[in-house]
Scaffold this active site. Structure first.
Site, PDB file in Angstrom:
ATOM      1  N   LYS A  76       5.934   5.536  -1.283  1.00  0.00           N
ATOM      2  CA  LYS A  76       6.723   6.438  -0.423  1.00  0.00           C
ATOM      3  C   LYS A  76       8.192   6.460  -0.828  1.00  0.00           C
ATOM      4  O   LYS A  76       8.963   7.302  -0.371  1.00  0.00           O
ATOM      5  CB  LYS A  76       6.576   6.040   1.048  1.00  0.00           C
TER       6      LYS A  76
ATOM      7  N   HIS B   3       0.805  -1.227   0.000  1.00  0.00           N
ATOM      8  CA  HIS B   3       0.000   0.000   0.000  1.00  0.00           C
ATOM      9  C   HIS B   3       0.841   1.282   0.000  1.00  0.00           C
ATOM     10  O   HIS B   3       0.467   2.274  -0.602  1.00  0.00           O
ATOM     11  CB  HIS B   3      -1.019   0.010   1.157  1.00  0.00           C
ATOM     12  N   ASP B   4       1.997   1.270   0.679  1.00  0.00           N
ATOM     13  CA  ASP B   4       2.793   2.500   0.773  1.00  0.00           C
ATOM     14  C   ASP B   4       4.066   2.453  -0.058  1.00  0.00           C
ATOM     15  O   ASP B   4       4.993   3.238   0.189  1.00  0.00           O
ATOM     16  CB  ASP B   4       3.158   2.769   2.244  1.00  0.00           C
TER      17      ASP B   4
ATOM     18  N   HIS C 288      -5.953   3.621  -0.839  1.00  0.00           N
ATOM     19  CA  HIS C 288      -6.040   3.212   0.573  1.00  0.00           C
ATOM     20  C   HIS C 288      -6.211   4.398   1.525  1.00  0.00           C
ATOM     21  O   HIS C 288      -6.400   4.205   2.723  1.00  0.00           O
ATOM     22  CB  HIS C 288      -4.836   2.339   0.978  1.00  0.00           C
ATOM     23  N   HIS C 289      -6.148   5.646   1.011  1.00  0.00           N
ATOM     24  CA  HIS C 289      -6.451   6.813   1.861  1.00  0.00           C
ATOM     25  C   HIS C 289      -7.762   7.486   1.475  1.00  0.00           C
ATOM     26  O   HIS C 289      -8.062   8.576   1.983  1.00  0.00           O
ATOM     27  CB  HIS C 289      -5.307   7.828   1.800  1.00  0.00           C
TER      28      HIS C 289
END
Ligand SMILES: [Fe+2]
Ligand SMILES: [Fe+2]
Length: 362
Positions: free
Chosen positions: A229, A225-226, A277-278
């Site tokens: 980054k 999901h991240d 996801h946000h």
């Protein structure tokens, strides 16, 4: 996977191509049955009985006359093999072109009556199986073979491993920058998989997209999901105090960066999770302020998993929350931050979330 006509005698396109070969009567089911009664056949089968490779024997009408134990084992939960026609059972597993080739090979003897290709076998309850497929005559004397061997080489795990290894390397690279721990990433996989399993069990029409493949995939892809980054500047990612508006704008870009990185993953779920996801159920999330069911289901599941775990963890700017307090906060976000029906399912199995956290602590 293309739809394949199930009845041997009602596929006009195929009948046409068989007509051209002048052999259409070969497939006439009204002909006498030619059972594999001879002792010669059973002797030829012996090497396959203990083979580790799944093997089917089909006759020239493409009727399955034998399946070895390895084959029965591979396709348990998918098909009933014995006594059925090969194409009735496996039609949907092949491309239409391949089905034609198999029939032509058996009828015309092209390439010494042999063919090789691939199949993907799918069912709702069991994760897909990917195989290489080899077809060749059973007997040495191949002038006019009566039976054919169909040998399967199961490459599901091999393919999955190769594909996932590439993306795991990307994940490892992103972990070098992100202060989220490796354990957080594994726990998000576990919670997401557990939620998906429960939705599958409930079997509601709303969740008809959830099958064994969905569960297997979310159990790996939630961790991604991240991954975006990796593109977020270190000074923003590791900043101790609160972020400025501009820094938040940059931070939010990790969703789009993640979708970009995962755009080559051969399942859109990867991209959906990274991008959405946000997002929040009431449309107040980011990056696109999607609301309700417009947010992909996999992303809605990962949102609950990610927030639950983030609340349970201690961070430089916040203490760790207990399971009970976290559960209350998720419930408070029902219908605003989170999909309300997913929160209901979360509440039903929240004990499992607690257990996943406790047994995979940092
Ligand atoms: Fe994120
Ligand atoms: Fe996270």
């Amino acid at each position: 996977m293309p739809e394949v006509e199930k009845d041997l005698d009602t596929t006009p396109e195929d009948l046409e191509s068989l007509d051209e070969l002048g052999e259409v009567e070969e497939l006439d089911e009204t002909e006498e049955e030619d059972e594999p009664s001879s002792g010669v056949l059973s002797a030829s089968l012996n090497p396959f009985k203990t083979s580790i490779f799944p093997v089917l024997i089909i006759d020239k009408k493409l009727k399955i006359v034998y399946a070895n134990p390895a084959c029965e084992n591979l396709f348990t939960g998918f098909f009933d093999l014995s006594g059925n026609y090969f194409i009735d059972v496996f039609g949907r597993a092949f491309e239409m072109e391949d089905i034609k080739k198999i029939r032509e090979t058996i009828i015309s003897g092209d390439n010494g009556f042999s063919w090789k290709g691939a199949a993907q076998i799918k069912s709702r309850n069991v994760a897909s199986v990917q195989t290489r497929v080899y077809l060749f005559p059973l007997e040495m004397d191949i002038k006019s073979p009566g039976e054919f061997v169909v040998m399967f080489d199961d490459v599901t795990e091999e393919n999955k491993h190769l594909l996932r290894a590439v993306f795991l390397s990307l994940l490892e690279a992103s972990k070098l920058k992100d202060n989220d721990t490796g354990k957080h990433i594994s726990r998000v996989n576990f919670y997401s998989k557990r939620l998906a399993e429960e939705l599958f069990k409930i079997g509601d029409i709303t969740y008809k997209r959830i099958d064994a493949d969905f569960i297997d995939n979310i159990g790996f892809l939630a961790s991604m999901h991240d991954v975006g980054k990796i593109g977020t500047p270190d000074d923003i990612l590791n900043k101790e105090g609160p972020l400025s508006d501009w820094e938040w704008t940059v931070m939010r870009e990790h969703t789009k960066n993640g979708a970009f990185i995962l755009s080559t993953y051969p399942n859109p779920m990867a991209k959906e999770i990274a991008l959405s996801h946000h997002e929040k159920w009431n449309g107040s999330g980011y990056p696109f302020q999607l609301d309700g069911q417009m947010i992909p289901l996999a992303a809605r599941i990962v949102t609950i998993a990610d927030v639950y775990d983030a609340l349970r963890m201690e961070r430089s700017y916040k203490p760790a929350l207990s399971h009970e307090v976290t559960e209350k906060k998720i419930l408070e976000g029902k219908g605003t931050h989170f999909d309300p029906s997913l929160v209901d399912v979360f509440m039903k199995i929240s004990g499992d979330f607690r257990q996943i956290y406790d047994s995979n602590k940092d």
